[in-house]
Design a protein around this motif. Structure first.
Motif, PDB file in Angstrom:
ATOM      1  N   ALA A 170       0.774  -1.518   0.007  1.00 50.79           N
ATOM      2  CA  ALA A 170      -0.321   0.125   0.332  1.00 50.79           C
ATOM      3  C   ALA A 170       1.134   1.226   0.217  1.00 50.79           C
ATOM      4  CB  ALA A 170      -0.856  -0.450   0.808  1.00 50.79           C
ATOM      5  N   VAL A 171       1.734   1.163   0.836  1.00 49.80           N
ATOM      6  CA  VAL A 171       2.759   2.513   1.004  1.00 49.80           C
ATOM      7  C   VAL A 171       3.513   2.573  -0.267  1.00 49.80           C
ATOM      8  CG1 VAL A 171       4.949   3.397   1.995  1.00 49.80           C
ATOM      9  CG2 VAL A 171       2.629   2.460   3.380  1.00 49.80           C
ATOM     10  N   THR A 172       3.946   1.721  -1.182  1.00 49.26           N
ATOM     11  CA  THR A 172       4.475   1.526  -2.650  1.00 49.26           C
ATOM     12  C   THR A 172       4.205   2.105  -3.002  1.00 49.26           C
ATOM     13  OG1 THR A 172       6.287  -0.546  -1.307  1.00 49.26           O
ATOM     14  CG2 THR A 172       5.677   0.398  -3.653  1.00 49.26           C
ATOM     15  N   GLN A 183       1.197  11.314   4.535  1.00 42.26           N
ATOM     16  CA  GLN A 183       1.996  11.721   5.728  1.00 42.26           C
ATOM     17  C   GLN A 183       2.253  11.537   6.751  1.00 42.26           C
ATOM     18  OE1 GLN A 183       0.970  15.944   5.919  1.00 42.26           O
ATOM     19  NE2 GLN A 183       1.313  16.452   4.003  1.00 42.26           N
ATOM     20  N   ALA A 184       2.981  11.692   7.144  1.00 43.53           N
ATOM     21  CA  ALA A 184       3.031  10.884   8.929  1.00 43.53           C
ATOM     22  C   ALA A 184       3.970  12.277   9.714  1.00 43.53           C
ATOM     23  CB  ALA A 184       4.448   9.749   8.094  1.00 43.53           C
ATOM     24  N   GLN A 185       4.128  13.846  10.238  1.00 41.00           N
ATOM     25  CA  GLN A 185       3.853  14.714  10.956  1.00 41.00           C
ATOM     26  C   GLN A 185       3.966  14.211  11.714  1.00 41.00           C
ATOM     27  OE1 GLN A 185       6.111  16.510   8.233  1.00 41.00           O
ATOM     28  NE2 GLN A 185       5.038  18.693   9.057  1.00 41.00           N
ATOM     29  N   ALA A 186       3.104  13.591  12.544  1.00 43.97           N
ATOM     30  CA  ALA A 186       3.057  13.467  13.508  1.00 43.97           C
ATOM     31  C   ALA A 186       2.860  11.661  13.596  1.00 43.97           C
ATOM     32  CB  ALA A 186       1.443  13.988  14.521  1.00 43.97           C
ATOM     33  N   PRO A 187       2.732  11.249  14.705  1.00 46.53           N
ATOM     34  CA  PRO A 187       2.577   9.535  14.440  1.00 46.53           C
ATOM     35  C   PRO A 187       1.679   8.514  14.377  1.00 46.53           C
ATOM     36  CG  PRO A 187       3.663  10.397  16.741  1.00 46.53           C
ATOM     37  CD  PRO A 187       3.435  11.692  15.999  1.00 46.53           C
ATOM     38  N   ASN A 188       0.861   9.289  14.110  1.00 51.73           N
ATOM     39  CA  ASN A 188      -0.241   8.210  14.274  1.00 51.73           C
ATOM     40  C   ASN A 188      -1.312   8.689  12.634  1.00 51.73           C
ATOM     41  OD1 ASN A 188      -1.222   7.937  16.830  1.00 51.73           O
ATOM     42  ND2 ASN A 188      -1.576   9.318  17.410  1.00 51.73           N
ATOM     43  N   PRO A 189      -1.271   9.570  11.793  1.00 54.74           N
ATOM     44  CA  PRO A 189      -1.429   9.483  10.777  1.00 54.74           C
ATOM     45  C   PRO A 189      -1.781   8.236  10.438  1.00 54.74           C
ATOM     46  CG  PRO A 189      -0.718  11.820  11.266  1.00 54.74           C
ATOM     47  CD  PRO A 189      -0.343  10.825  12.739  1.00 54.74           C
ATOM     48  N   PRO A 190       0.035   8.000   9.815  1.00 57.02           N
ATOM     49  CA  PRO A 190      -0.366   6.848   8.737  1.00 57.02           C
ATOM     50  C   PRO A 190      -1.024   5.697   9.374  1.00 57.02           C
ATOM     51  CG  PRO A 190       2.310   7.338   9.648  1.00 57.02           C
ATOM     52  CD  PRO A 190       0.630   8.509   9.943  1.00 57.02           C
ATOM     53  N   TYR A 191      -0.847   5.152  10.528  1.00 59.47           N
ATOM     54  CA  TYR A 191      -1.895   3.882  11.076  1.00 59.47           C
ATOM     55  C   TYR A 191      -3.622   4.520  10.909  1.00 59.47           C
ATOM     56  CZ  TYR A 191       2.078   2.988  13.593  1.00 59.47           C
ATOM     57  OH  TYR A 191       3.468   2.192  14.738  1.00 59.47           O
ATOM     58  N   GLU A 211       0.308  -4.038  14.295  1.00 56.32           N
ATOM     59  CA  GLU A 211       1.974  -4.798  14.825  1.00 56.32           C
ATOM     60  C   GLU A 211       2.165  -4.355  13.336  1.00 56.32           C
ATOM     61  OE1 GLU A 211      -1.023  -5.705  15.639  1.00 56.32           O
ATOM     62  OE2 GLU A 211      -1.371  -5.329  17.316  1.00 56.32           O
ATOM     63  N   ASP A 212       1.798  -4.930  11.709  1.00 57.27           N
ATOM     64  CA  ASP A 212       1.817  -4.294  10.428  1.00 57.27           C
ATOM     65  C   ASP A 212       2.552  -2.942  10.688  1.00 57.27           C
ATOM     66  OD1 ASP A 212       0.733  -7.345  10.379  1.00 57.27           O
ATOM     67  OD2 ASP A 212      -1.028  -6.033   9.497  1.00 57.27           O
ATOM     68  N   LEU A 213       2.315  -2.233  10.272  1.00 58.56           N
ATOM     69  CA  LEU A 213       2.736  -1.403  10.775  1.00 58.56           C
ATOM     70  C   LEU A 213       4.303  -0.636  10.902  1.00 58.56           C
ATOM     71  CD1 LEU A 213       3.202   1.533   9.151  1.00 58.56           C
ATOM     72  CD2 LEU A 213       1.635   2.601  10.817  1.00 58.56           C
ATOM     73  N   ALA A 214       4.184  -1.324  13.094  1.00 51.06           N
ATOM     74  CA  ALA A 214       4.656  -1.192  14.040  1.00 51.06           C
ATOM     75  C   ALA A 214       5.927  -1.499  13.045  1.00 51.06           C
ATOM     76  CB  ALA A 214       4.546  -1.157  14.845  1.00 51.06           C
ATOM     77  N   GLY A 215       5.665  -2.808  12.939  1.00 48.16           N
ATOM     78  CA  GLY A 215       7.052  -3.632  12.756  1.00 48.16           C
ATOM     79  C   GLY A 215       7.849  -3.817  11.304  1.00 48.16           C
ATOM     80  N   ALA A 216       7.277  -3.130  10.288  1.00 45.87           N
ATOM     81  CA  ALA A 216       8.196  -2.339   9.268  1.00 45.87           C
ATOM     82  C   ALA A 216       8.510  -1.460   9.796  1.00 45.87           C
ATOM     83  CB  ALA A 216       6.438  -1.580   8.181  1.00 45.87           C
ATOM     84  N   LEU A 217       7.814  -0.490  10.476  1.00 52.81           N
ATOM     85  CA  LEU A 217       9.104   0.724  10.854  1.00 52.81           C
ATOM     86  C   LEU A 217      10.249   0.475  11.992  1.00 52.81           C
ATOM     87  CD1 LEU A 217       6.111   3.009  11.810  1.00 52.81           C
ATOM     88  CD2 LEU A 217       8.126   3.452  10.248  1.00 52.81           C
ATOM     89  N   GLN A 218       9.981  -0.805  12.541  1.00 57.03           N
ATOM     90  CA  GLN A 218      10.841  -1.526  13.260  1.00 57.03           C
ATOM     91  C   GLN A 218      12.181  -2.194  12.715  1.00 57.03           C
ATOM     92  OE1 GLN A 218       9.081  -3.792  16.764  1.00 57.03           O
ATOM     93  NE2 GLN A 218       9.164  -1.909  17.728  1.00 57.03           N
ATOM     94  N   ASP A 219      11.611  -3.062  11.644  1.00 57.94           N
ATOM     95  CA  ASP A 219      13.253  -3.839  10.901  1.00 57.94           C
ATOM     96  C   ASP A 219      13.254  -2.564   9.567  1.00 57.94           C
ATOM     97  OD1 ASP A 219      11.253  -3.514   8.833  1.00 57.94           O
ATOM     98  OD2 ASP A 219      10.665  -5.769   8.583  1.00 57.94           O
ATOM     99  N   ARG A 220      12.348  -1.182   9.394  1.00 60.51           N
ATOM    100  CA  ARG A 220      13.152  -0.069   8.974  1.00 60.51           C
ATOM    101  C   ARG A 220      12.720  -0.669   7.431  1.00 60.51           C
ATOM    102  NH1 ARG A 220      17.744   2.808  11.498  1.00 60.51           N
ATOM    103  NH2 ARG A 220      17.506   2.440  13.676  1.00 60.51           N
ATOM    104  N   LEU A 230      10.568   0.353   6.418  1.00 60.36           N
ATOM    105  CA  LEU A 230       9.225   1.513   6.329  1.00 60.36           C
ATOM    106  C   LEU A 230      10.184   3.338   6.935  1.00 60.36           C
ATOM    107  CD1 LEU A 230       5.254   0.588   6.435  1.00 60.36           C
ATOM    108  CD2 LEU A 230       7.210   1.459   4.582  1.00 60.36           C
ATOM    109  N   THR A 231      10.438   4.168   6.217  1.00 62.83           N
ATOM    110  CA  THR A 231      10.697   4.843   7.243  1.00 62.83           C
ATOM    111  C   THR A 231      10.010   5.934   6.849  1.00 62.83           C
ATOM    112  OG1 THR A 231      13.114   6.444   7.481  1.00 62.83           O
ATOM    113  CG2 THR A 231      12.400   5.595   5.526  1.00 62.83           C
ATOM    114  N   ARG A 232       9.866   7.036   7.608  1.00 63.17           N
ATOM    115  CA  ARG A 232       9.304   8.748   8.107  1.00 63.17           C
ATOM    116  C   ARG A 232      10.890   9.688   7.797  1.00 63.17           C
ATOM    117  NH1 ARG A 232       7.735  10.129  13.389  1.00 63.17           N
ATOM    118  NH2 ARG A 232       6.562  11.578  12.799  1.00 63.17           N
ATOM    119  N   ILE A 233      10.287  10.402   6.737  1.00 67.82           N
ATOM    120  CA  ILE A 233      11.479  10.909   6.462  1.00 67.82           C
ATOM    121  C   ILE A 233      11.035  12.085   5.397  1.00 67.82           C
ATOM    122  CG2 ILE A 233      11.306   9.441   4.235  1.00 67.82           C
ATOM    123  CD1 ILE A 233      14.685  10.722   3.695  1.00 67.82           C
ATOM    124  N   ALA A 234      11.416  13.089   5.652  1.00 65.81           N
ATOM    125  CA  ALA A 234      11.086  14.460   5.128  1.00 65.81           C
ATOM    126  C   ALA A 234      11.583  14.769   3.751  1.00 65.81           C
ATOM    127  CB  ALA A 234      12.406  15.575   5.769  1.00 65.81           C
TER     128      ALA A 234
END
Length: 151
Positions: free
Chosen positions: A47-49, A55-63, A76-85, A87-91
C-alpha cells in the motif's frame, strides 16, 4: 420520465478527439488511485509503495491512513515495518515528513535533499552541519548576496 445527465457530467471529446473525463469521473479516478474508494486486500508495504508515501508529521496519521485503506489492517504490521526499517519517516515531498518504503526513500531522498542543500547551504558530509535556526540577520555569508536583508 427519465432524468437527463447534467451537461457537465456527460462524456465528450477534446479538440484532438480524445475522451475528456467529467469532473465526477476525474474525482473518482483520484480517489481510486489513493486507495480511498474502498478497502483493499493489500499489505502495508504494498500500500505504501503504491501511494509513494503517507503524511507522517505526527506518529498517528499513517496508522489512521492505512486503517481506512486496508481491509484487515493491524497496528503491528505498520509497527513491525517501522522497526525492521522497511518503512521510514523522512522529510521528502514539500519538506513534509512522509512515511515511505526504504526503496522509495533511496530514490526520493537525493531528489529532495539536493535542492535544500543548494538553497540553505547544508553540507551533505560531516564537515559542516546545520547547528540551529537561521534567521535573516545571521545567515551564513554565501546567502547574503542571494537574499539580502531588507531593513
Amino acid at each position: 420520465m427519465a432524468t437527463r445527465m447534467p451537461a457537465s457530467s456527460r462524456p465528450h471529446n477534446g479538440e484532438d478527439g480524445a475522451p475528456v473525463l467529467s469532473t465526477r469521473a476525474l474525482n473518482r479516478a483520484l480517489l481510486a488511485r489513493q486507495l480511498l474508494l474502498r478497502r483493499h486486500q493489500l499489505g502495508v508495504l504494498d500500500a505504501v509503495t503504491r501511494l509513494v508515501g503517507l503524511q507522517a508529521q505526527a506518529p498517528n496519521p499513517p496508522y489512521i491512513g492505512l486503517w481506512t485503506r486496508l481491509d484487515g489492517f493491524a497496528i503491528e504490521d505498520l509497527a513491525g515495518a517501522l522497526q525492521d526499517r522497511s518503512l521510514t519517516r523522512i522529510a521528502v515531498m514539500r519538506s513534509t515528513v512522509h512515511l515511505v518504503t526504504a526503496q522509495d526513500c533511496r530514490t526520493l531522498r537525493p531528489l529532495t535533499h539536493r535542492p535544500w542543500t543548494a538553497i540553505c547551504g547544508w553540507a551533505a558530509g560531516p564537515a559542516r552541519r546545520w547547528t540551529g535556526w537561521w534567521t535573516r540577520p545571521n545567515w551564513p555569508p554565501p546567502h547574503a548576496p542571494r537574499w539580502p536583508v531588507r531593513r
